[in-house]
Design an enzyme around this catalytic site. Structure first.
Site, PDB file in Angstrom:
ATOM      1  N   SER A  66       0.788  -1.236   0.000  1.00  8.86           N
ATOM      2  CA  SER A  66       0.000   0.000   0.000  1.00  8.86           C
ATOM      3  C   SER A  66       0.817   1.280   0.000  1.00  8.86           C
ATOM      4  CB  SER A  66      -0.968   0.008   1.186  1.00  8.86           C
ATOM      5  OG  SER A  66      -2.028  -0.883   0.928  1.00  8.86           O
ATOM      6  N   GLY A 310       3.201  -0.398   3.712  1.00 14.37           N
ATOM      7  CA  GLY A 310       2.392  -1.288   2.884  1.00 14.37           C
ATOM      8  C   GLY A 310       2.830  -2.725   3.026  1.00 14.37           C
TER       9      GLY A 310
END
Length: 365
Positions: A66, A310
């Site tokens: 992410s 992420g």
């Protein structure tokens, strides 16, 4: 163990100790880069590949999950600066084919306030789980080279009820960023990878960052990622270093290195990429979890730090910076993943431990 001294020749035993403890807590390999007033320190711990003794690379390629969202948000804002996207325009103006709720703006996509159902699944407040595309267990392993089109992911999301009316809540949804990337491609008439090169990679001289699309390949050199799963009563472990990331799409499909992430995030925070007023917009958090536009703002005793970490199958990225970009922490982690996400507590601890080691001491001085 692998260590590189900072540019001033000072060892940082506390950083080496922190990443060695992380490796021992369940991570296969950890590569860390810290840039601060003491210079640059780079180190690694663990192994490059299970069953082998080779140390992890200190600047290998890894899937950043992410952290991709921050790149997408920066690109949208650069196109806002070029007058090609309106931050508060209805997203549906750019993507009429989906029939999006007219109240959903581009800003809401970047801030996760659109209310759109997350195509990778949702966990509701009452404990109800609604599945999206498969991304766990043997089903994912067997189909890890399958290609999903972004339009498929969006239509899956739009086939489910919205979580809330646009702008009235906050809910993290990968689909928001799939839509944001489609907006980028629609207004420029070019692929996301081409625009990434034009807007960010080229100007900053970044050579280790890739938007792979549906390609399962990862550039050499790299550490290896794994996935443990049950199959007919047997536990198996697959090497998932090669995998098609199109199931998550712009929610988390990019590949980078610790050096490139430092180059990028320090430039962004130092006001060298976005116009000042748009960087201010990116950094302005909503009230629920402190999420700006593709960016988390975290208040500490010494000041605000910004980050967007992420994780994806067997691989993760950490990307932190002070507000002025002078202190950054970038890291790549690899491990043996599983359907129960059992590494998650260790990953949270890793983030907190490394951030505390690098920032809270520096910021408090």
């Amino acid at each position: 163990m692998s260590t590189q001294l900072s540019s001033q020749g000072q060892d940082r035993p506390e950083l080496q100790k922190a990443i060695e403890e992380l490796a021992e807590s369940g991570f296969a390999g950890v590569q860390l880069r810290v840039n601060d007033e003491q210079g640059e320190w780079v180190g690694s711990a663990g192994v490059r590949e299970l069953g082998q003794s080779a140390e992890p690379l200190t600047n290998g390629h890894f899937r950043i999950g992410s952290s991709t969202k921050n790149f997408v948000a920066t690109m949208v804002l650069l196109l806002v600066a070029e007058g090609r996207i309106g931050l508060d325009a209805p997203a549906g103006d750019y993507l009429p084919e989906f029939g999006l709720d007219r109240r959903i703006t581009v800003r809401m996509l970047l801030q996760h306030t659109s209310g759109i159902f997350n195509h990778t699944g949702e966990l509701y407040e009452d404990g109800t789980i609604v599945l999206g595309v498969p991304w766990q267990g043997k089903e994912w392993v067997d189909n890890r080279f399958k290609t999903y089109l972004p339009e498929e992911l969006v239509r899956l999301s739009l086939s489910k009820p919205a979580r809330f009316a646009p702008g009235t809540g906050w809910s993290y949804a990968n689909t928001n960023y799939v839509l944001a990337r489609l907006v980028i491609e629609k207004v420029t008439g070019r692929s996301f990878a081409e625009e990434l090169q034009r807007l960010i990679l080229g100007p900053l001289g970044m050579t280790g960052t890739v938007a792979p699309g549906a390609s399962p390949e990862i550039p050499e050199p790299h550490n290896h990622s794994y996935y443990r799963y049950g199959d007919a009563g047997q536990e198996r472990t697959a090497d998932v270093t090669r995998q098609n990331p199109s199931w998550v799409g712009a929610g988390g499909d990019m590949i980078s290195t610790t050096r490139d992430l430092h180059t990028y995030f320090s430039a962004l925070m130092a006001d060298k990429l976005l116009p000042t007023e748009l960087l201010a917009e990116m950094r302005t958090p909503e009230a629920t979890v402190g999420y700006g536009l593709g960016l988390f703002a975290q208040e500490t005793e010494g000041g605000t730090i910004f980050h967007h970490n992420g994780a994806t199958m067997g691989s993760a990225a950490l990307m932190y910076s002070t507000a002025d970009g002078t202190t950054t922490l970038t890291a790549g982690l690899t491990w043996v993943d599983d359907a129960d996400l059992s590494i998650a507590p260790a990953f949270r601890t890793a983030q907190q431990r490394l951030a505390a080691e690098v920032f809270y001491g520096n910021l408090g001085r």
